[in-house]
Scaffold this active site. Structure first.
Site, PDB file in Angstrom:
ATOM      1  CB  SER A  75     -13.383  -0.892   0.576  1.00 30.06           C
ATOM      2  OG  SER A  75     -13.271  -1.952  -0.369  1.00 30.06           O
ATOM      3  CE  LYS A  76     -14.655  -6.084  -2.105  1.00 27.68           C
ATOM      4  NZ  LYS A  76     -13.335  -5.444  -2.221  1.00 27.68           N
TER       5      LYS A  76
END
Length: 432
Positions: free
Chosen positions: A200-201
Site C-alpha cells: 500500500s505504500k
C-alpha cells in the site's frame, strides 16, 4: 450535478464506475523485472556477488542520498533491527508517538525495551517535541519519530533534544519515502531510518518489504548481521555459518527487490503527478468552514501517503455538537457520494491491549524489569484523542498518478455536502 444528497436518493457526485483506481500500478517493466529475477541464480540477499537485493539497496541510496541501505523483510523488522544495532535492549525506554501504526510501539518491546508514548502536534499529527522532553527519564535510550502520513516530523528540534540527552534517533519513515525536511531526505537525519515497502505504500513491493538506511558503516554492518542470523557475509568468502551475535532471519527476497526497483524508477514521475493532484484537491477544500485539510509545513516536502481531515463543529456552525457526531454525519454523507472516508487508527497506541495489559514476554515483561508504570486506557494524550475523535482519512486511491480527475470529483462531493449544511446538522444532532 444534482444538489440532492445521494444519501437521500440523489445522484452521487462520484459515479460508481469511476471509483476504482488501482494501486500499485503493475506495469510491464515490473513483470519483466520479477521474471528476470526469477530466471536468475541469486534469489536471496546472502548470495555472493551482485543480486536484485543489493541492486535495490544501491538504487535507493543513490536516489535519496543515503550512505548505506540494508534491505529487510518488512518495515517492522527494520525498526527492530535498527534498535538492536544501536544497542537498545532490556530495561531501556524508547519514546514513540501516541498516534502511529502498532509496529512503532511494538518494535521496542521486541528488544525487551519499554515504549513510552508522547502526544502529537495537532497540525502535522507527528510527535510533539515538547512532550518528548517531558517523557525523558534516566532509562531513556532512543526516540522513534514517525513521519506520519508522509509529513516530516520536526527533526531539528528532535535532534537537538536527542543530542542534549545523548539519545539515539530512529526515524520511522514507513509512510514517507521522498519526503524532505529542510532539504534533507527523511530517514537520513537521525542515526537510522526505516522504510516500509508494503504493497500500500508510495513505493511498494509485491507484498511485504522494508529498508534500513544510515550514515554509519558500523551500524549498517550490525544491521546486516542482524538480518542474517548474526552472521558476517563477506563477498568472495564462503559462508561460515557462525553467528557472531544475536540475529534473525529478516532477509528480503530477490522478487520483492526487483519489483521495488522497477517501481522506484517511476517514482519521480508518479510523485510529480501526485503533488499536483493532491495540492489542487486540497486547495479546493481549504475554504470550507469547519474543515482542516492536511498541510505541508514550510521547508518540508509532504508526500501525502494518507490524507487526514479534521472537522470542527463550532466552525461548521454546530455549537454543542460533539466532534464524533459531526464526523459520523460527514462520513455517512461523503461515502454515499462516493468518497471513501475512513478512520485510521481507532485508538491511541497506549490504549492498545498489548500495552494496557502488558502482554509482552510474560509476567509483565519488559515493563516489570524497570518498574515503569503501565499505560492506563483512556488517560493522557489529549491531542491524539482529539485528532482520532474529529478526523477521517482518504487512503490509497490518490496514490495513483492518474487520480486527478477522481480527486476533482471528491472535491465536488465535499462541496455538495457542505451546501447541504442543514442535513449535516440534522444527522449530527441525532448522533450526539
Amino acid at each position: 450535478m444534482s444538489s440532492k444528497l445521494a444519501a437521500l436518493g440523489g445522484t452521487p457526485a462520484v459515479p460508481k464506475d469511476r471509483r476504482h483506481v488501482p494501486w500499485p500500478l503493475v506495469e510491464d517493466e515490473d513483470r519483466k523485472a520479477v521474471l528476470d529475477a526469477l530466471d536468475g541464480a541469486r534469489l536471496v540477499s546472502d548470495t555472493d556477488g551482485v543480486n536484485p537485493v543489493s541492486e535495490l539497496e544501491n538504487d535507493w541510496s543513490r536516489r535519496f542520498g543515503f550512505a548505506q541501505c540494508v534491505a529487510v523483510s518488512n518495515g517492522t523488522a527494520a525498526l527492530s533491527l535498527a534498535l538492536s544495532a544501536l544497542g537498545v535492549g532490556p530495561g531501556d525506554e524508547v519514546i514513540v508517538p501516541a498516534l502511529s501504526f502498532i509496529a512503532t510501539g511494538l518494535a521496542p518491546v521486541h528488544q525487551m525495551a519499554v515504549p513510552v508514548f508522547a502526544d502529537i502536534d495537532p497540525v502535522t499529527f507527528n510527535i510533539d517535541p515538547d512532550d518528548i522532553e517531558r517523557r525523558i527519564t534516566p532509562r531513556t535510550r532512543a526516540i522513534i519519530p514517525v513521519h506520519l502520513h508522509g509529513a516530516p516530523a520536526d527533526m531539528d528540534r528532535i535532534m537537538a533534544i536527542a543530542r542534549k540527552h545523548d539519545l539515539a534517533v530512529v526515524e520511522d519513515a514507513a509512510q514517507a519515502p521522498g519526503a524532505t525536511h529542510r532539504g534533507r531526505p527523511v530517514g537520513g537525519i537521525g542515526d537510522a531510518g526505516s522504510f516500509s515497502l508494503q504493497v500500500s505504500k508510495n513505493i511498494p513491493t509485491c507484498g511485504e518489504g522494508g529498508l534500513l538506511v544510515t550514515g554509519s558503516d558500523e551500524l549498517a554492518e550490525a544491521m546486516r548481521r542482524g538480518r542474517q542470523f548474526g552472521e558476517v557475509i563477506t563477498a568472495g568468502r564462503d559462508r561460515d555459518y557462525v553467528s557472531y551475535g544475536l540475529g534473525w532471519n529478516h532477509k528480503m527476497n530477490a522478487l520483492q527487490a526487483a519489483f521495488t526497483s522497477a517501481q522506484l524508477a517511476r517514482f519521480d514521475g508518479y510523485e510529480e503527478h501526485r503533488q499536483r493532484n493532491v495540492t489542487e484537491f486540497l486547495a479546493r477544500l481549504a475554504g470550507l468552514p469547519g474543515l482542516q485539510v492536511p498541510t505541508a509545513l514550510p521547508d518540508t516536502t509532504h508526500v501525502w501517503h494518507i490524507l487526514r481531515f479534521r472537522f470542527d463543529p463550532a466552525a461548521f456552525g454546530l455549537d454543542g455538537v460533539s466532534p464524533q457526531a459531526l464526523r459520523s454525519a460527514l462520513r455517512r454523507l461523503l461515502r454515499a457520494e462516493g468518497v471513501p472516508m475512513s478512520q485510521y487508527q481507532l485508538m491511541p497506541l497506549p490504549d492498545q491491549k498489548v500495552f494496557v495489559d502488558r502482554l509482552g514476554f510474560g509476567s509483565g515483561h519488559p515493563w516489570a524489569m524497570t518498574g515503569a508504570p503501565g499505560t492506563v486506557q483512556g488517560e493522557g494524550y489529549p491531542v491524539t484523542r482529539e485528532v482520532i475523535a474529529d478526523s477521517l482519512t482518504i487512503q490509497k486511491r490518490h496514490l495513483n498518478p492518474g487520480a486527478g480527475e477522481l480527486l476533482s470529483l471528491y472535491a465536488d462531493a465535499f462541496e455538495k455536502v457542505w451546501a447541504n449544511k442543514d442535513m449535516v446538522a440534522t444527522l449530527a444532532k441525532a448522533a450526539s
